[in-house]
Design an enzyme around this catalytic site. Structure first.
Site, short mmCIF file in Angstrom:
data_model
loop_
_atom_site.label_atom_id
_atom_site.label_comp_id
_atom_site.label_asym_id
_atom_site.label_seq_id
_atom_site.Cartn_x
_atom_site.Cartn_y
_atom_site.Cartn_z
N PRO A 58 0.86 -1.28 -0.20
CA PRO A 58 0.10 -0.02 0.03
C PRO A 58 1.05 1.12 -0.08
O PRO A 58 1.81 1.47 0.83
CB PRO A 58 -0.97 0.01 1.39
CG PRO A 58 0.02 -1.11 2.22
CD PRO A 58 0.71 -1.95 1.23
N GLY A 59 0.53 2.18 -0.90
CA GLY A 59 1.08 3.43 -1.00
C GLY A 59 0.23 4.46 -0.34
O GLY A 59 0.12 5.05 0.69
N CYS A 83 2.71 29.24 -15.17
CA CYS A 83 2.33 29.58 -16.59
C CYS A 83 1.66 28.69 -17.49
O CYS A 83 2.44 28.07 -18.43
CB CYS A 83 3.50 30.21 -17.22
SG CYS A 83 4.27 31.75 -16.02
N GLU A 84 0.77 27.86 -17.01
CA GLU A 84 0.23 27.03 -17.96
C GLU A 84 -1.41 26.92 -17.47
O GLU A 84 -1.75 26.95 -16.30
CB GLU A 84 0.48 25.71 -17.19
CG GLU A 84 2.10 25.14 -17.26
CD GLU A 84 2.15 24.67 -18.65
OE1 GLU A 84 1.32 24.04 -19.47
OE2 GLU A 84 3.27 24.72 -19.13
N TYR A 115 -4.32 13.75 -14.21
CA TYR A 115 -5.52 12.75 -14.03
C TYR A 115 -6.71 13.17 -14.05
O TYR A 115 -7.83 12.58 -13.81
CB TYR A 115 -5.42 11.77 -13.18
CG TYR A 115 -3.91 11.18 -12.72
CD1 TYR A 115 -3.15 10.49 -13.66
CD2 TYR A 115 -3.27 11.28 -11.64
CE1 TYR A 115 -2.09 9.71 -13.43
CE2 TYR A 115 -2.24 10.66 -11.13
CZ TYR A 115 -1.55 10.07 -12.09
OH TYR A 115 -0.31 9.57 -11.72
N TYR A 145 1.47 10.94 -3.86
CA TYR A 145 1.50 11.56 -5.10
C TYR A 145 1.28 12.90 -5.47
O TYR A 145 0.92 13.54 -6.52
CB TYR A 145 0.84 10.74 -6.24
CG TYR A 145 0.81 9.06 -6.03
CD1 TYR A 145 2.32 8.48 -6.09
CD2 TYR A 145 -0.07 8.28 -5.54
CE1 TYR A 145 2.43 7.12 -6.01
CE2 TYR A 145 0.00 7.05 -5.46
CZ TYR A 145 1.29 6.43 -5.50
OH TYR A 145 1.66 5.04 -5.37
#
Ligand SMILES: *Cc1c(COP(=O)(O)O)cnc(C)c1O
Length: 431
Positions: free
Chosen positions: A291-292, A361-362, A334, A390
């Protein structure tokens, strides 16, 4: 609230295990990641106790440290009696420097470099998880050079589709990970490994994906892996003492997500393993799990300060925060759902829908779209829940934005476990 440790106090402020989010932000600055030790520890215990109870002797959870890797988290895993899974020299080094026992480390990765293979053996990594024939040959050569016998598991793809996001689905035949059972490549890898004089094959590994809510895909994977193990036992007389089922149990991110009973899932997997081994006439292997996300994700809240607010009549409202894809790229990658609050005004009614935008800047640098919030003001505090997995692990310095600090809520109060990056840290490698 989404989790038991999240609440609202008398001042209408969000609290994390009783700590006022606004006070934490004032003391430590933002963006700030607040990670509750007790949530991590109790989840470790759920896995360890359920696995000890429901699975054969020697079964153990390994913390998949790619989810969140820094020294203190390895110490927590060690104190809770877990092993760890590491995927690079960087993670191995962090575990080593944290004093984690290297014999309880499982070394993963689909493309381990020669340096990493050598580094892992030099520091006595307990077990490799071998991903390919190329890697097997490199491990055999390095183990021969060092005059040792390296223990390893063979990573196989059982051909399971767990119906999760395609980018985090890893157990299918066409995956870049492992050797497929269906194509015969898994058997070929086993045969070659059994012929290696400097390799001891402990068993098999599979990992079918991430953010999986149901126990059934894990049971399906276990059944396929045990079928393969039994076939190899009949054909080649090789008994696999270990079966590693990987990670992937989900965490609820929003109220609509189902709640997960991890112990109940483990008991179902345990029953399936016993029943299948009985039917196949093989000795049940020790089961490892990795498990993470489910050990750390819901233990963390990220706090941001509101900056510019932009209301575009008839189109969209933006609320800008002092972080974004540099500390949490998951929405960009995602379109991940998150629960977002205005943490200093929890009791006020929503005034509209706001897109929470990062500072890069995206145009894609968003944390969440169309969140119902009270009308935000510059200086307000935004809280994003479930940021333990994550997020920091995928953080970057894009636009030369320093990474946030990680403050842990420990038994004796909050403490800084990872300090905020400074401007000088940003130029530390520039010659
Ligand atoms: C990512 C990964 C894990 C952890 O997955 P979670 O979904 O975070 O539990 C475990 N094992 C392997 C091999 C992985 O790649």
């Amino acid at each position: 609230m989404l989790y038991d440790h999240i609440a609202v106090n008398g001042q209408g402020h969000l609290t994390i295990s009783g700590y006022d989010a606004e006070a934490l932000a004032a003391q430590y600055g933002t963006p700030l990641m607040v990670l509750d030790e007790s949530v991590v520890r109790s989840r470790c215990r759920v896995y360890r106790e359920a696995m000890a109870e429901a699975l054969p002797a020697g079964s153990l959870p390994l913390y998949a440290s790619k989810a969140l890797s820094f020294k203190r988290i390895y110490q927590l895993a060690a104190q809770e009696g877990l092993g760890v899974d590491a995927v690079s020299a960087g993670e191995l080094y962090t575990a080593l420097k944290a004093g984690f026992p290297m014999d309880k480390v499982y070394f993963h990765g689909s493309n381990k470099t020669d340096f990493e293979i050598s580094f892992a053996m030099e520091h006595g990594v307990g077990c490799f998880v071998c991903d390919s024939a190329d890697e097997l040959r490199a491990v055999e050569a390095e183990a021969a050079r060092r005059g040792l016998r390296q223990r390893l598991l063979l990573r196989l793809t059982p051909g399971i589709d767990p119906h999760t996001h395609v980018k985090i689905n890893t157990g299918r035949i066409d995956s870049k990970f492992g050797a497929a059972i269906e194509t015969g490549q898994a058997e070929a890898l086993l045969r070659e490994a059994l012929d290696c004089a400097h390799v001891e094959v402990l068993g098999y590994h599979c990992h079918i994906g991430s953010q999986i809510f149901d126990h059934a895909p894990f049971c399906d994977a276990a059944a396929l892996m045990l079928d393969f193990a039994a076939a190899m036992e009949r054909k080649h007389g090789y008994h696999a003492a270990v079966l590693n089922l990987g990670g992937g149990m989900a965490v609820p991110y929003v109220a609509a997500d189902p709640r997960i009973d991890y112990a109940a899932n483990i008991r179902k997997i345990g029953a399936l393993v016993r029943e299948t081994c009985g039917r196949l006439g093989i000795e049940p292997p020790a089961v490892l799990m990795e498990p993470g996300r489910s050990l750390v994700a819901d233990a963390c809240v990220t706090l941001y300060t509101v900056g510019a607010i932009k209301e575009i009549p008839g189109f969209k409202n933006y609320v800008s925060i002092d972080g974004g894809m540099t500390d949490n790229p998951r929405y960009t990658l995602y379109q991940s759902a998150y629960t977002v609050y205005l943490a200093n005004r929890m009791n006020e009614t929503a005034a509209g829908r706001y897109t929470v935008a990062g500072r890069c800047c995206e145009s894609g640098d968003l944390i969440q779209e169309d969140v119902s919030l009270p009308r935000p003001r510059r200086g307000d505090l935004v809280a994003v829940l479930t940021t333990g997995a994550y997020n920091y692990a995928m953080a970057s310095n894009y636009n030369r934005v320093p990474r946030p600090a990680i403050v842990m809520l420990g038994e004796n109060g909050p403490y800084t476990a990872v300090r905020r990056e400074s401007l000088d840290d940003l130029i530390a490698n520039d010659l």
